[in-house]
Enzyme design. Structure first.
Site, short mmCIF file in Angstrom:
data_model
loop_
_atom_site.label_atom_id
_atom_site.label_comp_id
_atom_site.label_asym_id
_atom_site.label_seq_id
_atom_site.Cartn_x
_atom_site.Cartn_y
_atom_site.Cartn_z
N HIS A 1 16.51 -8.80 41.89
CA HIS A 1 15.46 -7.92 41.36
C HIS A 1 15.22 -6.74 42.30
O HIS A 1 15.14 -5.58 41.86
CB HIS A 1 14.16 -8.71 41.19
CG HIS A 1 14.12 -9.60 40.00
ND1 HIS A 1 14.74 -10.83 39.97
CD2 HIS A 1 13.55 -9.44 38.78
CE1 HIS A 1 14.54 -11.39 38.79
NE2 HIS A 1 13.83 -10.57 38.05
N HIS B 1 10.25 -3.21 35.95
CA HIS B 1 9.80 -4.60 36.05
C HIS B 1 9.50 -4.98 37.50
O HIS B 1 8.66 -5.84 37.75
CB HIS B 1 10.89 -5.52 35.47
CG HIS B 1 10.64 -6.98 35.65
ND1 HIS B 1 9.44 -7.58 35.32
CD2 HIS B 1 11.44 -7.98 36.13
CE1 HIS B 1 9.52 -8.88 35.57
NE2 HIS B 1 10.72 -9.14 36.08
N TRP C 1 6.38 -13.79 5.69
CA TRP C 1 6.50 -13.14 6.98
C TRP C 1 5.65 -13.86 8.01
O TRP C 1 4.87 -14.75 7.68
CB TRP C 1 6.20 -11.65 6.91
CG TRP C 1 4.87 -11.23 6.30
CD1 TRP C 1 3.94 -12.03 5.71
CD2 TRP C 1 4.37 -9.91 6.22
NE1 TRP C 1 2.88 -11.29 5.27
CE2 TRP C 1 3.11 -9.97 5.57
CE3 TRP C 1 4.83 -8.67 6.63
CZ2 TRP C 1 2.32 -8.84 5.34
CZ3 TRP C 1 4.04 -7.55 6.40
CH2 TRP C 1 2.82 -7.64 5.75
N HIS D 1 16.56 -12.06 27.62
CA HIS D 1 15.78 -10.82 27.74
C HIS D 1 16.39 -9.84 28.73
O HIS D 1 17.26 -10.18 29.53
CB HIS D 1 14.32 -11.11 28.09
CG HIS D 1 14.12 -11.73 29.43
ND1 HIS D 1 14.23 -13.08 29.66
CD2 HIS D 1 13.78 -11.19 30.63
CE1 HIS D 1 13.98 -13.34 30.93
NE2 HIS D 1 13.72 -12.21 31.56
N ASP E 1 15.69 -6.85 31.70
CA ASP E 1 14.79 -6.36 32.74
C ASP E 1 15.08 -4.88 32.97
O ASP E 1 16.22 -4.51 33.33
CB ASP E 1 15.01 -7.10 34.05
CG ASP E 1 14.34 -8.47 34.09
OD1 ASP E 1 13.64 -8.81 33.12
OD2 ASP E 1 14.53 -9.18 35.09
N HIS F 1 9.42 -10.93 28.84
CA HIS F 1 10.43 -11.62 29.65
C HIS F 1 10.57 -13.09 29.26
O HIS F 1 10.71 -13.97 30.11
CB HIS F 1 10.08 -11.46 31.13
CG HIS F 1 10.05 -10.03 31.56
ND1 HIS F 1 11.17 -9.35 31.99
CD2 HIS F 1 9.04 -9.12 31.55
CE1 HIS F 1 10.84 -8.08 32.26
NE2 HIS F 1 9.56 -7.93 32.00
#
Length: 268
Positions: free
Chosen positions: A209, A81, A63, A75, A77, A71
């Site tokens: 955004h 954010h 492991w 990914h 958002d 981010h």
């Protein structure tokens, strides 16, 4: 009826008439991350450390410990954010209803424009042209901006110059149209952000955004294989990690797509 639909979907997945397309980049330490001006905090690259490998540290198991920003890589958002979304209800990844992570996808092909111009824009006119060919974007859809940018790697992916990054993205008018008039669920790109590389020069700065998260909508970045999706007809699955108060998360984005026959027509 719902059970029959799910059984039909399972059968279609098993027999291959519905294909699962992976829209996710592989996480490794070399995958580019967004670069901000040096006075700001920076996004961390992916790191992986071996804990044990069937040895004295753990004789029967292998492991790793991993270190990663919310981010980095492909990914998600969440509204929290961005400053415009900080007070949105269900604004963190752990608060979003799971049904919001699955939905229909509309793919707007901007690849020819992006091949000619690194700063190619998705405009209201481009959206109108797409809708003339494929119909009005349905409410609550994911809209994905295909640019084939994901076929770049390394420095060419970020495409940094003296004045910052240069990469395609939506204009303020385009993202407002998608959010305010079409009521989309979220917006996805093949670049490192939902905004153009020079998005700081728009009004407002970084309009994707600003508008998406201020309206409680979502963003997907660093997608790939959008050239394998049809303009309409795909179902997107984009479930982030359930991080308490998380503003985003790396994730595995999958699309369910009707498999095409040799003559280009989709299978039933």
């Amino acid at each position: 009826m719902s059970a029959q639909l799910l059984e039909a979907l399972a059968a279609a997945l098993n027999d291959g008439s519905v294909e699962t397309v992976d829209l996710t980049h592989t996480l490794d330490p070399d995958f580019p991350v967004i670069v901000l001006p040096p006075e700001f905090g920076q996004c961390a690259r992916f790191r992986m450390e071996e804990v044990s490998a069937y040895d004295h540290r753990g004789p029967s198991w292998k492991w790793h410990n991993i270190t990663i920003s919310e981010h980095t890589g492909t990914h998600f958002d969440a509204p929290a954010h961005w400053i415009t979304g900080r007070d949105q209800p269900q604004g963190h990844v752990d608060e979003i209803a799971p049904g919001r992570f699955l939905g229909r996808a509309c793919v707007i092909d901007c690849s020819e424009g992006a091949a000619r111009d690194d700063d190619h824009e998705l405009t209201p006119e481009a959206i109108a042209a797409w809708e003339a060919a494929h119909g009005t974007i349905p409410p609550d859809s994911w809209v994905l901006m295909r640019t084939d940018w994901s076929k770049r790697s390394g420095a060419a992916y970020l495409n940094m110059r003296e004045d910052g990054a240069h990469s395609p993205g939506p204009t303020p008018e385009a993202i407002r149209l998608l959010v305010e008039e079409r009521g989309i669920r979220g917006f996805g790109t093949e670049t490192v952000g939902t905004d153009a590389g020079q998005g700081m020069h728009y009004t407002p700065p970084f309009p994707a955004h600003h508008t998406l998260h201020g309206a409680g909508r979502y963003g997907l970045q660093c997608l790939r294989n959008l050239d394998r999706l049809p303009p309409t007809g795909a179902v997107l699955m984009a479930a982030p990690l359930k991080i308490r108060h998380g503003t985003g998360s790396p994730l595995r984005v999958l699309a369910l797509v009707p498999r095409s026959t040799d003559n280009g027509e989709a299978t039933a």
